[in-house]
Motif scaffolding. Structure first.
Motif, mmCIF file in Angstrom:
data_model
loop_
_atom_site.group_PDB
_atom_site.id
_atom_site.type_symbol
_atom_site.label_atom_id
_atom_site.label_comp_id
_atom_site.label_asym_id
_atom_site.label_seq_id
_atom_site.Cartn_x
_atom_site.Cartn_y
_atom_site.Cartn_z
ATOM 1 N N MET A 27 32.484 38.025 26.646
ATOM 2 C CA MET A 27 32.757 38.475 28.015
ATOM 3 C C MET A 27 32.431 37.391 29.053
ATOM 4 S SD MET A 27 34.189 41.372 28.593
ATOM 5 C CE MET A 27 33.739 41.898 30.253
ATOM 6 N N SER A 28 31.900 36.244 28.594
ATOM 7 C CA SER A 28 31.456 35.217 29.560
ATOM 8 C C SER A 28 32.538 34.788 30.567
ATOM 9 C CB SER A 28 30.858 34.012 28.840
ATOM 10 O OG SER A 28 31.816 33.439 27.998
ATOM 11 N N PRO A 29 33.844 34.727 30.206
ATOM 12 C CA PRO A 29 34.825 34.341 31.230
ATOM 13 C C PRO A 29 34.926 35.334 32.389
ATOM 14 C CG PRO A 29 35.810 34.290 29.021
ATOM 15 C CD PRO A 29 34.497 34.962 28.899
ATOM 16 N N TYR A 30 34.425 36.559 32.177
ATOM 17 C CA TYR A 30 34.555 37.608 33.203
ATOM 18 C C TYR A 30 33.256 37.841 33.982
ATOM 19 C CZ TYR A 30 38.708 38.708 30.426
ATOM 20 O OH TYR A 30 39.901 38.630 29.751
ATOM 21 N N ILE A 31 32.203 37.096 33.625
ATOM 22 C CA ILE A 31 30.899 37.296 34.274
ATOM 23 C C ILE A 31 30.652 36.143 35.247
ATOM 24 C CG2 ILE A 31 28.400 37.359 33.860
ATOM 25 C CD1 ILE A 31 29.097 38.632 31.073
ATOM 26 N N HIS A 39 24.080 41.613 34.255
ATOM 27 C CA HIS A 39 25.259 40.769 34.454
ATOM 28 C C HIS A 39 26.186 41.379 35.493
ATOM 29 C CE1 HIS A 39 24.827 38.467 30.473
ATOM 30 N NE2 HIS A 39 24.746 37.613 31.462
ATOM 31 N N LEU A 40 26.749 40.522 36.330
ATOM 32 C CA LEU A 40 27.709 40.976 37.332
ATOM 33 C C LEU A 40 29.096 40.476 36.958
ATOM 34 C CD1 LEU A 40 25.710 40.404 40.649
ATOM 35 C CD2 LEU A 40 25.870 42.478 39.272
ATOM 36 N N ILE A 41 30.066 41.375 37.043
ATOM 37 C CA ILE A 41 31.444 41.070 36.652
ATOM 38 C C ILE A 41 32.196 40.445 37.825
ATOM 39 C CG2 ILE A 41 33.642 42.175 35.973
ATOM 40 C CD1 ILE A 41 31.761 44.287 34.498
ATOM 41 N N ASP A 42 33.008 39.438 37.527
ATOM 42 C CA ASP A 42 33.817 38.757 38.536
ATOM 43 C C ASP A 42 34.996 39.668 38.912
ATOM 44 O OD1 ASP A 42 35.507 37.171 39.993
ATOM 45 O OD2 ASP A 42 35.394 35.437 38.654
ATOM 46 N N LEU A 43 34.937 40.243 40.104
ATOM 47 C CA LEU A 43 35.963 41.212 40.516
ATOM 48 C C LEU A 43 37.340 40.575 40.733
ATOM 49 C CD1 LEU A 43 33.957 43.631 42.843
ATOM 50 C CD2 LEU A 43 34.643 43.975 40.467
#
Length: 238
Positions: A27-31, A39-43
């Motif tokens: 999931m690292s590309p989306y965090i 962890h915060l997600i890249d909106l």
């Protein structure tokens, strides 16, 4: 329908992931950050993914395909049931029975049994049975309806599934893979986004977050259904 804005996603808490220790490195590309161990997600990535998934759902609906909504988590059940019903799509929100898709013929038999009981209870066929027997049948119908009511009109394997929390619904995901059923899923930071064809990075625990994403997908399906009607009408005029 306009897709939700960045601010609307933010206000709905779509960016809140899981604790860092629970994360899936895929999931690292989306965090984009970590705050207080979460962890915060890249909106921005969520918005891109939402658009891609929405367009896919619209195309499927335009082609007359069925999309099965799956969400057995307590906080998602009502939201998903309502969204699926609003566009006449099948849904599973009580529990996923193993083999629900891979053993579809058996599931269809249970659905037919449920429909037969319903018919008999309603048309007076059972007028000569005892109260106790009627109560037993009524209870059996309620039990079947709880699990299978949402797929009662599904006559064949769906073309796609929309899943809330792919980690929680891993059995449904595994069955979709076996049958080459396309998948759209809300993917939190503890999940593997490669498990679905159209991952939507987002908080899959908060009801507000589930609602904003699910309603958008349902609305895109509705637009696809409208497209289909229009094409049919134009063909009729031609």
């Amino acid at each position: 329908m306009e897709k939700p804005s960045y601010k609307e996603l933010l206000d709905s808490g779509v960016h809140f992931g899981h604790l860092k220790k629970k994360w899936n490195p895929k999931m690292s590309p989306y965090i984009f950050a970590e705050r207080k161990g979460i962890h915060l997600i890249d909106l921005n990535r969520t918005l891109e993914s939402l658009e891609r998934a929405g367009l896919a759902a619209r195309q499927m609906a335009k082609a007359g395909k069925k999309i099965l909504f799956v969400a057995t988590k307590k906080q998602a059940r009502e939201i998903v049931t309502e969204a699926a019903r609003s566009v006449g799509m099948p849904y599973v929100t009580d529990r996923w029975l193993g083999g629900m898709m891979t053993n579809f013929a058996t599931i269809r038999r249970s659905v037919r049994k449920m429909q037969n009981i319903e018919r008999m209870l309603g048309d007076g066929t059972l007028s000569n049975i005892t109260k106790k027997e009627r109560l037993t049948l009524t209870r059996e119908h309620a039990k079947l309806d709880k699990v299978l009511g949402g797929i009662a009109n599904l006559n064949r394997i769906p073309s796609a599934m929309f899943i809330v929390d792919i980690h929680h619904e891993h059995i449904a995901i595994a069955e979709a893979h076996k049958l080459n059923v396309r998948t759209i899923g809300i993917v939190d930071t503890n999940s593997d986004p490669n498990q679905v064809d159209y991952p939507i990075p987002g908080n899959d625990d908060a009801s507000k977050s589930i609602a904003i994403i699910t309603k958008y997908i349902a609305e895109m399906i509705r637009l696809g259904q409208e497209d289909r009607k229009q094409i049919k009408a134009e063909k009729g005029d031609a």
